[in-house]
Every structure is written in C-alpha cells, then in structure tokens.
Design a protein around this motif. Structure first.
Motif, PDB file in Angstrom:
ATOM      1  N   TYR A  51     -17.430 165.413  13.837  1.00  0.00           N
ATOM      2  CA  TYR A  51     -16.089 164.831  13.791  1.00  0.00           C
ATOM      3  C   TYR A  51     -16.005 163.981  12.538  1.00  0.00           C
ATOM      4  CZ  TYR A  51     -11.803 162.631  15.718  1.00  0.00           C
ATOM      5  OH  TYR A  51     -10.511 162.197  15.938  1.00  0.00           O
ATOM      6  N   THR A  52     -14.901 164.073  11.841  1.00  0.00           N
ATOM      7  CA  THR A  52     -14.698 163.241  10.654  1.00  0.00           C
ATOM      8  C   THR A  52     -13.320 162.611  10.714  1.00  0.00           C
ATOM      9  OG1 THR A  52     -14.737 163.184   8.227  1.00  0.00           O
ATOM     10  CG2 THR A  52     -13.815 165.164   9.262  1.00  0.00           C
ATOM     11  N   ALA A  53     -13.203 161.434  10.135  1.00  0.00           N
ATOM     12  CA  ALA A  53     -11.921 160.734  10.166  1.00  0.00           C
ATOM     13  C   ALA A  53     -11.824 159.775   8.993  1.00  0.00           C
ATOM     14  CB  ALA A  53     -11.754 159.965  11.468  1.00  0.00           C
ATOM     15  N   THR A  54     -10.617 159.469   8.629  1.00  0.00           N
ATOM     16  CA  THR A  54     -10.392 158.402   7.664  1.00  0.00           C
ATOM     17  C   THR A  54     -10.266 157.078   8.400  1.00  0.00           C
ATOM     18  OG1 THR A  54      -8.017 158.822   7.779  1.00  0.00           O
ATOM     19  CG2 THR A  54      -9.207 159.818   5.949  1.00  0.00           C
ATOM     20  N   CYS A  55     -10.715 156.029   7.749  1.00  0.00           N
ATOM     21  CA  CYS A  55     -10.439 154.680   8.239  1.00  0.00           C
ATOM     22  C   CYS A  55      -9.258 154.074   7.487  1.00  0.00           C
ATOM     23  CB  CYS A  55     -11.673 153.793   8.081  1.00  0.00           C
ATOM     24  SG  CYS A  55     -13.140 154.396   8.950  1.00  0.00           S
ATOM     25  N   HIS A  56      -8.909 154.654   6.331  1.00  0.00           N
ATOM     26  CA  HIS A  56      -7.860 154.049   5.517  1.00  0.00           C
ATOM     27  C   HIS A  56      -6.456 154.510   5.895  1.00  0.00           C
ATOM     28  CE1 HIS A  56      -8.755 157.749   3.008  1.00  0.00           C
ATOM     29  NE2 HIS A  56      -7.435 157.808   3.111  1.00  0.00           N
TER      30      HIS A  56
ATOM     31  N   GLY B  69       1.110 158.100   6.981  1.00  0.00           N
ATOM     32  CA  GLY B  69       0.169 159.159   7.269  1.00  0.00           C
ATOM     33  C   GLY B  69      -0.610 159.674   6.074  1.00  0.00           C
ATOM     34  N   SER B  70      -0.083 159.566   4.889  1.00  0.00           N
ATOM     35  CA  SER B  70      -0.780 160.128   3.730  1.00  0.00           C
ATOM     36  C   SER B  70      -1.982 159.281   3.324  1.00  0.00           C
ATOM     37  CB  SER B  70       0.176 160.281   2.548  1.00  0.00           C
ATOM     38  OG  SER B  70       1.033 161.388   2.737  1.00  0.00           O
ATOM     39  N   PHE B  71      -1.754 158.017   3.030  1.00  0.00           N
ATOM     40  CA  PHE B  71      -2.843 157.175   2.526  1.00  0.00           C
ATOM     41  C   PHE B  71      -2.957 155.846   3.263  1.00  0.00           C
ATOM     42  CE2 PHE B  71      -1.252 159.677  -1.124  1.00  0.00           C
ATOM     43  CZ  PHE B  71      -2.360 160.493  -1.295  1.00  0.00           C
ATOM     44  N   GLY B  72      -2.138 155.642   4.283  1.00  0.00           N
ATOM     45  CA  GLY B  72      -2.188 154.396   5.020  1.00  0.00           C
ATOM     46  C   GLY B  72      -1.581 153.241   4.236  1.00  0.00           C
ATOM     47  N   ALA B  73      -1.773 152.053   4.758  1.00  0.00           N
ATOM     48  CA  ALA B  73      -1.355 150.815   4.092  1.00  0.00           C
ATOM     49  C   ALA B  73      -2.282 149.723   4.603  1.00  0.00           C
ATOM     50  CB  ALA B  73       0.101 150.484   4.403  1.00  0.00           C
TER      51      ALA B  73
ATOM     52  N   ALA C  61      -7.758 150.420   7.003  1.00  0.00           N
ATOM     53  CA  ALA C  61      -8.851 149.917   6.172  1.00  0.00           C
ATOM     54  C   ALA C  61      -8.567 150.254   4.702  1.00  0.00           C
ATOM     55  CB  ALA C  61     -10.169 150.540   6.625  1.00  0.00           C
ATOM     56  N   PRO C  62      -9.353 149.733   3.763  1.00  0.00           N
ATOM     57  CA  PRO C  62      -9.138 150.056   2.350  1.00  0.00           C
ATOM     58  C   PRO C  62      -9.358 151.542   2.053  1.00  0.00           C
ATOM     59  CG  PRO C  62     -10.450 148.071   2.569  1.00  0.00           C
ATOM     60  CD  PRO C  62     -10.363 148.672   3.938  1.00  0.00           C
ATOM     61  N   LYS C  63      -8.756 151.999   0.967  1.00  0.00           N
ATOM     62  CA  LYS C  63      -8.882 153.398   0.566  1.00  0.00           C
ATOM     63  C   LYS C  63     -10.334 153.746   0.255  1.00  0.00           C
ATOM     64  CE  LYS C  63      -4.375 153.381   0.621  1.00  0.00           C
ATOM     65  NZ  LYS C  63      -4.257 152.009   1.191  1.00  0.00           N
ATOM     66  N   GLY C  64     -10.701 154.974   0.606  1.00  0.00           N
ATOM     67  CA  GLY C  64     -12.052 155.432   0.330  1.00  0.00           C
ATOM     68  C   GLY C  64     -13.034 155.122   1.435  1.00  0.00           C
ATOM     69  N   SER C  65     -12.526 154.893   2.648  1.00  0.00           N
ATOM     70  CA  SER C  65     -13.413 154.634   3.782  1.00  0.00           C
ATOM     71  C   SER C  65     -13.149 155.680   4.860  1.00  0.00           C
ATOM     72  CB  SER C  65     -13.196 153.226   4.342  1.00  0.00           C
ATOM     73  OG  SER C  65     -11.841 153.015   4.714  1.00  0.00           O
ATOM     74  N   GLY C  66     -14.202 156.383   5.248  1.00  0.00           N
ATOM     75  CA  GLY C  66     -14.109 157.377   6.311  1.00  0.00           C
ATOM     76  C   GLY C  66     -15.415 157.440   7.057  1.00  0.00           C
ATOM     77  N   ILE C  67     -15.434 158.210   8.143  1.00  0.00           N
ATOM     78  CA  ILE C  67     -16.659 158.361   8.918  1.00  0.00           C
ATOM     79  C   ILE C  67     -16.956 159.840   9.138  1.00  0.00           C
ATOM     80  CG2 ILE C  67     -16.428 156.125  10.058  1.00  0.00           C
ATOM     81  CD1 ILE C  67     -15.946 159.145  12.234  1.00  0.00           C
ATOM     82  N   PHE C  68     -18.241 160.116   9.295  1.00  0.00           N
ATOM     83  CA  PHE C  68     -18.733 161.463   9.582  1.00  0.00           C
ATOM     84  C   PHE C  68     -19.671 161.344  10.778  1.00  0.00           C
ATOM     85  CE2 PHE C  68     -21.713 165.022   7.936  1.00  0.00           C
ATOM     86  CZ  PHE C  68     -21.116 165.950   8.785  1.00  0.00           C
ATOM     87  N   TYR C  69     -19.250 161.919  11.898  1.00  0.00           N
ATOM     88  CA  TYR C  69     -20.004 161.846  13.147  1.00  0.00           C
ATOM     89  C   TYR C  69     -20.732 163.161  13.378  1.00  0.00           C
ATOM     90  CZ  TYR C  69     -20.533 162.463  18.248  1.00  0.00           C
ATOM     91  OH  TYR C  69     -21.006 162.748  19.500  1.00  0.00           O
TER      92      TYR C  69
END
Length: 386
Positions: A202-207, A16-20, A212-220
């Motif tokens: 809405y915002t979310a992380t992809c990582h 949950g913190s940074f994914g894998a 997905a790799p670290k530093g990827s997110g979306i802003f809707y």
C-alpha cells in the motif's frame, strides 16, 4: 483559510492534487530544516535514525500498521516503480489495473513490462457505478490464470471514486494474487486501517489529505512479503556495513537512500497532530457536504450531470461537463483567469470532468462562485467551444 498558506485571492478547489499545508505544520517542517543545517553530521548520522523511527511509529499507529511494515518515500510514484521493478514478473504474467488509475503509476508498470515481458491489463469499471458488489464483479472480469498482481486505487484520482479495496484484496488473497493499493487520496480523507484492508503493498501521500509538507509519502509492505522487495535505489543500507536497522533488512534497504532532506518526513507527525486537533468529524462532514453541494447545484445546470451517488465520494465531487463541448485545458484556464478558481478539469474516456475538492478552508461562497462560472459557460463571455 487563515490556518493555511494559500493565496486568499484564489478559490482553491484542488486540494486533491497537491494538498495544502497548514501554517502550524509548515513551521514544524522549517524547524527540522534548520536543525539539519545547524549541524548536518550530527543530525544525519546520529539523530536521524531515532527521529525517523519515532515518525514511522506515529504514522503506523495512524494507519493501522506495524512500524516495521512501512518506510517513508517521496510519493506513490516512487513506490509503484519499486514494485514494478522488483517483483518477479516476466513473460506471460499480467498486472491487472482499472481504467481509472493514476497515469504516472500506470506508466511505471507499463515501462517495466516492456523490459521484463509482462503485460499490463486495463479492466473497465463502468460509470456510473451502482454498488460495491458491482464494482468488484466488473473489475474481476479482468482476472485470468496469468494475473499475478492487482494494482488499484483506493480513491481514484481521475474520477474521485472510492473503490471497495478490502473486498478485492480478500478475493485476490484467496486466489493467490498479490495486491498493491494506491492510497494517494485516502489517508486524511477517510479512515485507513492497513491491516484491515489486507493489501500486500500500500502506498499513500502524506502531503495531500493529511496536509503534511510536499514530498512526504509512505510505502507499506506486509511483513511476510518484505523479502520480495528490493530497493529501487541501492545505498549504504544494502551493503555489509549496516547503518540504521541491523535488525530489520527491509528498513535497512529502503530508509537510507543517500543524502537527502528528511524534513518533510519528520513533519508528518505534526500533520497527524493537527488533523486530530482541528479536522474533527464535523469539519470532515462539512467538507463532504460542500463537495456534494457543488455536484448537486452543478447538475441543475443544462448540459451538466453528476456521476456518482454520494456514497462513493467524500471530500471530492465529480461533475460531468462533457455536453458543454469545451476542451479541458481551455475550460481549466478560463475558470482560473475569469474567476480565480483553481480546480482540475480532467479528460477521461472521451468525457470531461471537473473534480471539486473541499477542505477546512472551503466556504459555501467558493462553491457559489464555481456554480456562477458553470452557468456562464454558454454565455458570450464563456470559454471557446471545441
């Protein structure tokens, strides 16, 4: 575990913190980095607009949105800062949040509030929760005639609680209140349909759960609200000489922030493809069963309690160890040093929680080691009490 780059000697219960990131997705990420370095001018000036457009299209399809309604951002903190800085909020206005919001995003609104004069109001959602209706009613007690924006997590980071955001967004729309949902923990862990949720932002992380790799997110941003959103970083896209999206000012303003490495964004479609192929319903159910097993087994230990009914959590489980009277940082360090367990220990509202995450690489043996560690807290080899 073999599909991931995780250290096999560590029991990783902290997705949950940074994914894998799976090896397959990480390889795609490195492929884009090599393409960038091979011919930077061609890649950034001539190829990147089309590549980002295709990546946005695939992410939008995955999340139930239109491709012109979202842009890539490094993380939800970036998106929260954008909203906090650009919305026309001033003295007398209020932003309503729950008492379980992620600190960095809450700080963004508090910082902007000091500058612009609006208030950030925290409304308690008492634990344990009983029903979605009870959550909505408890949260709505914080709404006043001055409430202009509701900022709320889809799944809370602090307490791993899934909130009824669709119901709250619908009620807010009827009341003329804007809504922004922090979905950092949602996509990849639960199904997300942004149009169905009905949030303005809405915002979310992809990582995290999308892997997905670290530093990827979306802003809707809903199309009818895009004129309200100014760029947090002003670059070439804001000027009279348009660069990428002459037909769409929202994308033009927010997609080009200067020179940066877009490889993490471009690898998100590979993460979606990996999810669709390998993270089946059976894998998700197994992960949920493991997280819930950790909670159930831990609750059988004296001084440890469960917090949520199973229906309010998915691949994260919350364990209340407050009665053990161990400082959170001491317990976290002890779990890692004595058992090689990487898991967050959270201090919230004078309570101490362990938040367990389970994913495709998690095994029943990992859960059993955690339970052994929790059983040993009271022993002479356990962590020092506060």
């Amino acid at each position: 575990m073999s599909d991931f780059l995780l250290d096999p000697d560590v029991i990783f219960l902290n997705h949950g913190s940074f994914g894998a990131c799976p090896k397959q997705v990480f390889g795609e990420y490195q492929k884009w980095q090599r393409e960038l370095e091979r011919q930077p001018v061609r890649f950034l000036q001539r190829e990147l607009p089309g590549l980002l457009s295709d990546a946005r299209r695939q992410v939008a399809e995955y999340l139930g949105a239109n491709p012109t309604e979202l842009v890539f951002v490094p993380n939800p903190t970036f998106a929260a800062n954008t909203i906090a800085r650009c919305l026309p909020l001033g003295p007398g206005d209020e932003v309503l949040v729950s008492d379980q919001e992620y600190g960095a995003c809450r700080f963004a609104f508090q910082f902007a509030g000091k500058e612009k004069g609006f208030r950030v109001v925290e409304q308690a959602i008492p634990l344990p929760v009983e029903s979605n209706e009870a959550i909505v009613e408890a949260f709505w007690q914080g709404v006043t005639e001055n409430t202009k924006l509701i900022f709320l997590s889809h799944i809370t980071s602090t307490t791993a609680l899934t909130l009824p955001v669709k119901q709250i967004c619908q009620r807010a729309r009827e009341a003329g209140i804007l809504t922004m949902i922090d979905g950092a923990h949602a996509p990849g862990q639960i199904a997300v349909d942004l149009h169905d949720i009905g949030a303005d932002f809405y915002t979310a992380t992809c990582h995290k759960w999308m892997c997905a790799p670290k530093g990827s997110g979306i802003f809707y941003v809903r199309e009818d609200k895009q004129s309200m959103i100014e760029p947090l970083v002003v670059g070439w896209g804001w000027g009279p000489e348009k660069t990428f999206h002459r037909e769409n000012e929202f994308l033009e303003h927010h997609e080009w922030l200067g020179t940066y490495d877009p490889s993490a964004y471009l690898a998100v479609p590979a993460a979606i493809a990996w999810q669709n192929e390998f993270v089946t319903d059976a894998v998700r159910q197994r992960s949920r069963d493991l997280a819930r097993s950790a909670v159930e087994l831990a609750a059988q230990i004296d001084g440890i309690e469960r917090v949520h009914p199973d229906s309010f959590s998915f691949q994260m489980g919350l364990i209340d160890v407050t009665a053990k009277q161990v400082e959170a940082d001491v317990l976290k360090s002890w779990l890692y040093e004595a058992y090689q367990i990487e898991v967050p220990v959270i201090r919230w509202q004078n309570r101490t929680f362990i938040r367990v995450s389970a994913h495709a690489y998690t095994t029943q043996q990992h859960i059993e080691v955690l339970i052994q560690a929790l059983q040993a807290i009271d022993s002479s080899h356990g962590p020092k009490r506060s």
